[in-house]
Design a protein around this motif. Structure first.
Motif, PDB file in Angstrom:
ATOM      1  N   UNK A   4       0.873  -1.158   0.000  1.00 58.10           N
ATOM      2  CA  UNK A   4       0.000   0.000   0.000  1.00 58.10           C
ATOM      3  C   UNK A   4       0.912   1.210   0.000  1.00 58.10           C
ATOM      4  N   UNK A   5       0.610   2.218  -0.773  1.00 58.74           N
ATOM      5  CA  UNK A   5       1.581   3.265  -1.032  1.00 58.74           C
ATOM      6  C   UNK A   5       1.388   4.532  -0.199  1.00 58.74           C
ATOM      7  N   UNK A   6       0.437   4.520   0.744  1.00 57.72           N
ATOM      8  CA  UNK A   6       0.267   5.671   1.610  1.00 57.72           C
ATOM      9  C   UNK A   6       1.498   5.809   2.502  1.00 57.72           C
ATOM     10  N   UNK A   7       2.123   7.002   2.566  1.00 52.61           N
ATOM     11  CA  UNK A   7       3.364   7.156   3.342  1.00 52.61           C
ATOM     12  C   UNK A   7       3.097   7.273   4.838  1.00 52.61           C
ATOM     13  N   UNK A   8       2.648   6.195   5.451  1.00 53.76           N
ATOM     14  CA  UNK A   8       2.355   6.174   6.876  1.00 53.76           C
ATOM     15  C   UNK A   8       3.246   5.116   7.530  1.00 53.76           C
ATOM     16  N   UNK A   9       2.942   4.769   8.789  1.00 51.71           N
ATOM     17  CA  UNK A   9       3.797   3.829   9.514  1.00 51.71           C
ATOM     18  C   UNK A   9       3.729   2.451   8.866  1.00 51.71           C
ATOM     19  N   UNK A  10       4.855   1.915   8.394  1.00 50.99           N
ATOM     20  CA  UNK A  10       4.825   0.623   7.697  1.00 50.99           C
ATOM     21  C   UNK A  10       4.597  -0.543   8.660  1.00 50.99           C
ATOM     22  N   UNK A  11       3.742  -1.444   8.241  1.00 49.71           N
ATOM     23  CA  UNK A  11       3.511  -2.690   8.959  1.00 49.71           C
ATOM     24  C   UNK A  11       3.727  -3.833   7.974  1.00 49.71           C
ATOM     25  N   UNK A  12       4.818  -4.567   8.159  1.00 51.35           N
ATOM     26  CA  UNK A  12       5.161  -5.674   7.265  1.00 51.35           C
ATOM     27  C   UNK A  12       4.446  -6.934   7.746  1.00 51.35           C
ATOM     28  N   UNK A  13       3.765  -7.601   6.833  1.00 50.20           N
ATOM     29  CA  UNK A  13       2.995  -8.795   7.161  1.00 50.20           C
ATOM     30  C   UNK A  13       3.565 -10.000   6.422  1.00 50.20           C
ATOM     31  N   UNK A  14       3.716 -11.112   7.133  1.00 46.48           N
ATOM     32  CA  UNK A  14       4.130 -12.373   6.508  1.00 46.48           C
ATOM     33  C   UNK A  14       3.079 -13.432   6.874  1.00 46.48           C
ATOM     34  N   UNK A  15       2.134 -13.701   5.969  1.00 45.79           N
ATOM     35  CA  UNK A  15       1.080 -14.680   6.257  1.00 45.79           C
ATOM     36  C   UNK A  15       1.612 -16.102   6.302  1.00 45.79           C
ATOM     37  N   UNK A  16       0.850 -16.980   6.913  1.00 45.07           N
ATOM     38  CA  UNK A  16       1.170 -18.403   6.843  1.00 45.07           C
ATOM     39  C   UNK A  16       1.033 -18.841   5.386  1.00 45.07           C
ATOM     40  N   UNK A  17       1.912 -19.725   4.911  1.00 45.06           N
ATOM     41  CA  UNK A  17       1.907 -20.091   3.495  1.00 45.06           C
ATOM     42  C   UNK A  17       0.594 -20.692   3.016  1.00 45.06           C
ATOM     43  N   UNK A  18      -0.139 -21.382   3.904  1.00 40.54           N
ATOM     44  CA  UNK A  18      -1.381 -22.031   3.489  1.00 40.54           C
ATOM     45  C   UNK A  18      -2.611 -21.178   3.747  1.00 40.54           C
ATOM     46  N   UNK A  19      -2.434 -19.881   4.012  1.00 39.74           N
ATOM     47  CA  UNK A  19      -3.574 -19.008   4.284  1.00 39.74           C
ATOM     48  C   UNK A  19      -4.368 -18.748   3.007  1.00 39.74           C
ATOM     49  N   UNK A  20      -5.688 -18.831   3.058  1.00 37.55           N
ATOM     50  CA  UNK A  20      -6.479 -18.453   1.880  1.00 37.55           C
ATOM     51  C   UNK A  20      -6.362 -16.942   1.663  1.00 37.55           C
ATOM     52  N   UNK A  21      -6.502 -16.479   0.436  1.00 36.29           N
ATOM     53  CA  UNK A  21      -6.384 -15.036   0.175  1.00 36.29           C
ATOM     54  C   UNK A  21      -7.308 -14.185   1.021  1.00 36.29           C
ATOM     55  N   UNK A  22      -8.497 -14.719   1.329  1.00 36.66           N
ATOM     56  CA  UNK A  22      -9.459 -13.935   2.113  1.00 36.66           C
ATOM     57  C   UNK A  22      -8.945 -13.639   3.516  1.00 36.66           C
ATOM     58  N   UNK A  23      -8.094 -14.509   4.055  1.00 40.99           N
ATOM     59  CA  UNK A  23      -7.593 -14.304   5.413  1.00 40.99           C
ATOM     60  C   UNK A  23      -6.758 -13.029   5.494  1.00 40.99           C
ATOM     61  N   UNK A  24      -5.815 -12.884   4.588  1.00 41.98           N
ATOM     62  CA  UNK A  24      -4.997 -11.672   4.571  1.00 41.98           C
ATOM     63  C   UNK A  24      -5.829 -10.463   4.171  1.00 41.98           C
ATOM     64  N   UNK A  25      -6.739 -10.639   3.223  1.00 41.14           N
ATOM     65  CA  UNK A  25      -7.580  -9.524   2.780  1.00 41.14           C
ATOM     66  C   UNK A  25      -8.433  -8.982   3.929  1.00 41.14           C
ATOM     67  N   UNK A  26      -9.012  -9.868   4.721  1.00 41.90           N
ATOM     68  CA  UNK A  26      -9.816  -9.420   5.857  1.00 41.90           C
ATOM     69  C   UNK A  26      -8.979  -8.670   6.882  1.00 41.90           C
ATOM     70  N   UNK A 210     -14.579 -11.205   4.197  1.00 37.04           N
ATOM     71  CA  UNK A 210     -14.779 -11.941   2.957  1.00 37.04           C
ATOM     72  C   UNK A 210     -14.682 -13.428   3.225  1.00 37.04           C
ATOM     73  N   UNK A 211     -15.370 -14.207   2.430  1.00 38.40           N
ATOM     74  CA  UNK A 211     -15.333 -15.651   2.586  1.00 38.40           C
ATOM     75  C   UNK A 211     -14.446 -16.272   1.521  1.00 38.40           C
ATOM     76  N   UNK A 212     -13.904 -17.469   1.869  1.00 41.92           N
ATOM     77  CA  UNK A 212     -13.140 -18.221   0.868  1.00 41.92           C
ATOM     78  C   UNK A 212     -11.729 -17.791   0.696  1.00 41.92           C
TER      79      UNK A 212
END
Length: 212
Positions: A4-26, A210-212
């Motif tokens: 995300x390109x907003x110049x605010x405080x960066x939060x780096x996220x590393x999801x679990x490899x088997x996470x469904x896309x909706x998990x990170x999106x939520x 989001x689901x799925x």
């Protein structure tokens, strides 16, 4: 890698490899609007014939390169869950070495047994877990926050307490649902808001999960 390109405080996220896309999106939708989320891709596990120490170095190289491409140079926070927690520990330790100081002000982990614990001979743990247990990493300046459904009243369960060995600074244990729980995104947002400087405020996108 998503940024995300907003110049605010960066939060780096590393999801679990088997996470469904909706998990990170939520989670992204629930985070405070004052943070800039940077989602890293989990590197693959060790290659055939590769030593555990070299595999950890390769993981650190890949993650650090993604951070550089995202343009994160100043102070930031880091959150990994599941196997992503071990990758987050590896990345925080690598950036301390590369930059000569800790740019990571807080390291958040959850859904992860403490690394470097003994492994039963009849059980093969995930590759990333093997790597961190074999090579070991310790952060010296990052505050470590460990989330777990069982961390009631800040008292960790035995399988979590050894996380203290991976930071020479304060280690805090907080109650946090598993990432598969519908309440997890909002709970993570609350933990971040209470512990990161100047990020209080509404979620970035107040929508239903989001689901799925």
């Amino acid at each position: 890698m998503t940024t995300a390109h907003t110049p605010l405080f960066p939060l780096i996220l590393i999801p679990r490899p088997d996470a469904p896309p909706s998990e990170t999106r939520n989670l992204l939708q629930a985070l405070p609007a004052a943070v800039t989320p940077v989602v890293l891709s989990m590197p693959p596990g060790p290659q055939p014939g590769q030593s555990p120490a070299r595999a950890v170095d390769s993981m650190a190289d890949s993650l650090a390169a993604q951070v550089a491409v995202a343009g994160v140079h100043g102070p930031f926070a880091l959150y990994g869950w599941g196997a992503g927690a071990y990758a987050a520990l590896v990345l925080a330790a690598r950036l301390e070495v590369v930059r000569g100081h800790s740019a990571c002000t807080a390291l958040f982990v959850s859904d992860a047994t403490a690394p470097c614990r003994s492994v039963p001979a009849d059980r093969t743990p995930p590759p990333q877990t093997v790597l961190v247990r074999a090579a070991g990493r310790t952060v010296t300046e990052s505050r470590l926050v460990v989330g777990s459904p069982t961390a009631v009243g800040g008292r960790p369960e035995p399988h979590l307490a050894p996380w203290r060995r991976n930071s020479t600074q304060e280690t805090e244990f907080v109650a946090l649902p598993r990432s598969t729980s519908p309440s997890w995104p909002a709970a993570v947002s609350g933990v971040m808001t209470a512990r990161l400087p100047g990020i209080a405020g509404p979620a970035r996108t107040p929508v239903a999960p989001a689901a799925g």
